[in-house]
Design a protein around this motif. Structure first.
Motif, mmCIF file in Angstrom:
data_model
loop_
_atom_site.group_PDB
_atom_site.id
_atom_site.type_symbol
_atom_site.label_atom_id
_atom_site.label_comp_id
_atom_site.label_asym_id
_atom_site.label_seq_id
_atom_site.Cartn_x
_atom_site.Cartn_y
_atom_site.Cartn_z
ATOM 1 N N ARG A 451 91.114 15.615 -24.290
ATOM 2 C CA ARG A 451 92.063 14.670 -23.684
ATOM 3 C C ARG A 451 92.254 14.891 -22.195
ATOM 4 O O ARG A 451 92.386 13.940 -21.434
ATOM 5 C CB ARG A 451 93.430 14.796 -24.383
ATOM 6 C CG ARG A 451 93.396 14.480 -25.858
ATOM 7 C CD ARG A 451 94.787 14.381 -26.421
ATOM 8 N NE ARG A 451 95.588 13.370 -25.752
ATOM 9 C CZ ARG A 451 96.838 13.060 -26.063
ATOM 10 N NH1 ARG A 451 97.425 13.703 -27.052
ATOM 11 N NH2 ARG A 451 97.508 12.150 -25.405
ATOM 12 N N TYR A 452 92.281 16.170 -21.801
ATOM 13 C CA TYR A 452 92.622 16.468 -20.412
ATOM 14 C C TYR A 452 91.457 17.026 -19.608
ATOM 15 O O TYR A 452 91.558 17.123 -18.389
ATOM 16 C CB TYR A 452 93.790 17.467 -20.364
ATOM 17 C CG TYR A 452 95.006 16.993 -21.117
ATOM 18 C CD1 TYR A 452 95.785 15.950 -20.636
ATOM 19 C CD2 TYR A 452 95.364 17.580 -22.321
ATOM 20 C CE1 TYR A 452 96.906 15.515 -21.333
ATOM 21 C CE2 TYR A 452 96.480 17.156 -23.036
ATOM 22 C CZ TYR A 452 97.243 16.116 -22.532
ATOM 23 O OH TYR A 452 98.339 15.683 -23.223
ATOM 24 N N GLY A 453 90.390 17.432 -20.283
ATOM 25 C CA GLY A 453 89.198 17.860 -19.566
ATOM 26 C C GLY A 453 89.335 19.222 -18.924
ATOM 27 O O GLY A 453 89.572 20.218 -19.601
ATOM 28 N N ASP A 454 89.176 19.284 -17.616
ATOM 29 C CA ASP A 454 89.056 20.551 -16.893
ATOM 30 C C ASP A 454 90.236 21.476 -17.164
ATOM 31 O O ASP A 454 91.382 21.051 -17.242
ATOM 32 C CB ASP A 454 88.964 20.291 -15.388
ATOM 33 C CG ASP A 454 87.675 19.587 -15.015
ATOM 34 O OD1 ASP A 454 86.751 19.628 -15.845
ATOM 35 O OD2 ASP A 454 87.602 19.001 -13.916
ATOM 36 N N GLY A 455 89.891 22.756 -17.267
ATOM 37 C CA GLY A 455 90.921 23.769 -17.464
ATOM 38 C C GLY A 455 91.049 24.215 -18.905
ATOM 39 O O GLY A 455 91.291 25.383 -19.181
ATOM 40 N N TRP A 456 90.897 23.286 -19.827
ATOM 41 C CA TRP A 456 90.963 23.621 -21.246
ATOM 42 C C TRP A 456 89.553 23.910 -21.757
ATOM 43 O O TRP A 456 88.596 23.253 -21.379
ATOM 44 C CB TRP A 456 91.598 22.490 -22.043
ATOM 45 C CG TRP A 456 93.039 22.268 -21.692
ATOM 46 C CD1 TRP A 456 93.530 21.378 -20.788
ATOM 47 C CD2 TRP A 456 94.165 22.963 -22.229
ATOM 48 N NE1 TRP A 456 94.897 21.473 -20.717
ATOM 49 C CE2 TRP A 456 95.325 22.433 -21.603
ATOM 50 C CE3 TRP A 456 94.326 23.957 -23.171
ATOM 51 C CZ2 TRP A 456 96.599 22.891 -21.889
ATOM 52 C CZ3 TRP A 456 95.602 24.415 -23.470
ATOM 53 C CH2 TRP A 456 96.717 23.881 -22.829
ATOM 54 N N THR A 457 89.440 24.880 -22.656
ATOM 55 C CA THR A 457 88.132 25.316 -23.146
ATOM 56 C C THR A 457 87.650 24.392 -24.254
ATOM 57 O O THR A 457 88.322 24.259 -25.287
ATOM 58 C CB THR A 457 88.217 26.752 -23.690
ATOM 59 O OG1 THR A 457 88.749 27.604 -22.669
ATOM 60 C CG2 THR A 457 86.845 27.249 -24.112
ATOM 61 N N PRO A 458 86.500 23.738 -24.085
ATOM 62 C CA PRO A 458 85.996 22.858 -25.142
ATOM 63 C C PRO A 458 85.474 23.662 -26.336
ATOM 64 O O PRO A 458 85.200 24.866 -26.225
ATOM 65 C CB PRO A 458 84.862 22.096 -24.449
ATOM 66 C CG PRO A 458 84.423 22.999 -23.358
ATOM 67 C CD PRO A 458 85.640 23.749 -22.895
ATOM 68 N N ALA A 459 85.348 22.996 -27.460
ATOM 69 C CA ALA A 459 84.857 23.658 -28.668
ATOM 70 C C ALA A 459 83.385 24.030 -28.500
ATOM 71 O O ALA A 459 82.606 23.230 -27.971
ATOM 72 C CB ALA A 459 85.035 22.756 -29.884
#
Length: 647
Positions: A451-459
């Motif tokens: 949802r928010y992209g950068d900064g959060w670690t994708p699966a």
């Protein structure tokens, strides 16, 4: 004797105890060496010279006959016998057999031979193969100070006593497949080719300490009833395979060296496995292995992967390992276990935990039994990271001092009984004012990254992304686990995560999500004191302004008394004038006197008290609103502080 029983060589045929002799005829004679008359035997032996080939297959032998045969082959100077190729296949030896001080230029074969006693080989050099395949020995087999230039064949050899394979070097392969014996000793042997022990059965102990296997060793489906010692053993180039092995006792590998992978897949281990000082250059696997009475494995230092997937531990067990990765996928513990690890990435997916199991990140290096620190080459200084507890019944699982930033918790059950001890690190949100600092699950990172992209670690590839409706119960169970452990501040982060997932849950009703959004905005679900205090200050400021501008009357109200008298009685009535709304420019209303009165009203409202101040109609409603809102905001701030300091 039928035609099918006849050997492939011209045989003696001498009738002895009702059986015809299968011994090979000697030269132009019609009998074997054992059945030649004295003159014929003497003539034959006189024709021999050092370096001659010998072919006495099927011949019955005694030690005296063997000494008589070797006498003309001995060098008078050295006393050593020199033989070319020697064929003693299917010989029958009465009593003990001794071969001493012999140099075979080619092979020496005792295939399918039968020894009524023991076989003792001392100071023998074989330039070719040494073959005892399918031989039967009623006593011990002792090879001492012996060298084999070719292969050593003990395929399906049956030894009722002990095998002492004290051979200095085997030039090519050593094959012991299907061999049976009592105890077996291979101390110090050097095998330049492949060493194969597949299917061998050792009814006692087996010792391989100091052995060197240049091209790997195959112990697949070997059975050792007792202890199997590999202290100081070197496995070079190819892997060491113990797949399907059944070891009844301990298996020490102290100071051993594994240049390639070692595998114990489907093996059955009956004792401890010590790797103190062992050097592993690749991984080691125990897939589908069964540990019956194993109490301890380690200290094990492995720069690769240690794999216990599908393994079964039937007894209480301790693992001490420093490794790059340790896998426990579908591992089953039927008793207690303590896993003391360093550096490792640990995968517990679908593990079956029937008794308490503790995974501990050890900060200090392991030490040897002598108290020396064990070196850990090839391993970086990182915390133990648990990557998954999916499918685990966590009722008996404890994690201590481990990194859980990438751990997958969805699909685990009884997470409310999971014990998190010491410093267990979880992933924080990205940096920035937008995100509150707290501990979050890896699965929340995966969802927010969509949802928010950068900064959060994708699966990672192959890992499913779960919706908030799935994550909310996970946070709830982890919160309860920490609350039961009296860790209220730690549980607060999980509570915040639970409320966040409920607020973003698309399956929840609009009213519920609206209330949660309001609760989040006012106080961060009762966990963010600064947010609640900020709203309180803002509300108090607004109340003060409203009071100064519209809530306080134009002037103080003085009571007015009026009355009547009838000469003897006085009647007085005191009335308070109706408050007059303030008039004039707003700037004139913002005086210090009006500010002081407004502050008094606000302070009393915060503690839910009436101020007693004369107010206009607008001021009365403002005060009522303040008395409802501001104490609530103050309570939320106090609740947030309490949740962070409570123990």
């Amino acid at each position: 004797m039928t035609a099918t029983d006849a050997p492939a060589w011209p045989h003696c045929g001498h009738l002895d105890a009702g059986e015809r002799c299968r011994g090979r005829r000697v030269g132009s004679y019609t009998a074997c060496l054992a059945h030649l008359d004295s003159a014929e035997r003497a003539a034959h032996l006189a024709s021999l010279s050092p370096g001659a080939d010998l072919d006495h297959r099927g011949t019955p032998f005694t030690q005296d006959l063997l000494d008589e045969l070797l006498a003309p082959l001995r060098d008078p100077g050295s006393g050593r016998a020199r033989v070319g190729d020697a064929s003693f296949d299917e010989v029958r030896f009465t009593g003990d057999a001794e071969l001493e001080g012999i140099d075979f230029g080619g092979f020496c074969s005792f295939a399918s031979a039968v020894f009524g006693g023991g076989l003792y080989v001392r100071e023998v050099r074989a330039g070719g193969d040494l073959r005892l395949g399918a031989a039967q020995v009623a006593g011990d087999v002792w090879l001492d100070d012996t060298e084999v230039g070719g292969d050593a064949w003990f395929y399906e050899t049956r030894i009722k006593g002990t095998l002492w394979f004290c051979v200095r070097e085997v030039g090519r392969s050593a094959v012991f497949k299907g061999m049976t014996c009592g105890d077996a000793y291979f101390s110090g042997v050097r095998v330049c080719g492949v060493a194969s022990f597949g299917g061998a059965a050792i009814d006692g102990n087996a010792t391989f300490d100091g052995a060197v296997f240049e091209d790997g060793a195959d112990f697949e489906k070997v059975r050792v009833a007792g202890r199997a010692c590999f202290d100081g053993t070197h496995f070079h180039r190819s892997r060491a395979c113990f797949n399907g092995a059944d070891i009844g006792g301990d298996i020490p590998f102290a100071e051993a060296h594994f240049a390639a992978e070692a595998t114990f897949d489907e093996a059955t281990i009956g004792g401890d496995m010590s790797f103190s000082g062992a050097r592993l250059e690749a991984g080691i696997g125990f897939r589908r292995a069964v540990f019956r009475r194993t109490a301890r494995i380690g200290p094990l230092v492995c720069p690769g992967t240690v794999d216990f997937s599908d393994a079964v531990f039937e007894a209480a067990w301790t693992l001490e390992a420093a490794a790059r990765e340790v896998h426990f996928r579908r591992t089953r513990w039927a008793s207690t276990a303590a896993l003391r690890l360093r550096y490792a990435v640990v995968d517990l997916t679908d593990a079956v935990v029937e008794f308490p199991v503790t995974v501990v990140g050890r900060p200090r290096p392991f030490v040897s039994p002598e108290g020396e620190v064990i070196a850990e080459p090839g391993l970086s200084d990182t915390r133990v990271r648990v990557t998954s507890v999916k499918g685990v019944d966590a009722a008996h699982l404890a994690l201590a001092d481990v990194d859980l930033t990438g751990c997958l918790f969805v699909e685990a059950v009884h997470l409310d009984q999971l014990r998190l001890e010491g410093r267990c690190v979880l992933a924080p949100p990205p940096d920035g004012l937008r995100w509150i600092r707290r501990r979050t699950l890896a699965e929340e990172h995966h969802w927010r990254a969509t949802r928010y992209g950068d900064g959060w670690t994708p699966a990672p590839p192959g890992v499913e992304t779960h919706d908030p409706a799935v994550l909310a119960p996970v946070y709830r169970q982890l919160r309860k686990a920490l609350e039961d452990g009296r860790n209220e501040p730690g549980a607060a982060d999980f509570y915040y995560g639970e409320m966040e997932m409920r607020r973003h849950d698309a399956t929840a009703s609009l009213g519920e999500r609206t209330l949660l959004r309001l609760y989040w905005a006012l106080s961060g679900y009762g966990l963010r004191a600064t947010r609640a205090l900020a709203w309180l200050v803002l509300a108090m400021t607004a109340t003060v302004l409203a009071m100064m501008l519209w809530g306080l009357p134009q002037a103080d109200l003085d009571p007015v008394s009026a009355g009547t008298t009838d000469g003897r009685r006085v009647t007085l009535t005191t009335r308070k004038p109706t408050p007059v709304n303030p008039e004039g420019p707003y700037t004139r209303r913002l005086s210090s006197a009006r500010f002081e009165k407004s502050v008094r009203v606000v302070v009393n409202s915060v503690i839910f008290r009436a101020s007693g101040q004369d107010l206009t109609t607008t001021g009365m409603y403002v005060e009522i609103t303040a008395r409802l809102v501001e104490p609530g905001l103050l309570g939320l701030a106090i609740l947030a502080v309490r949740s962070r300091v409570k123990r």
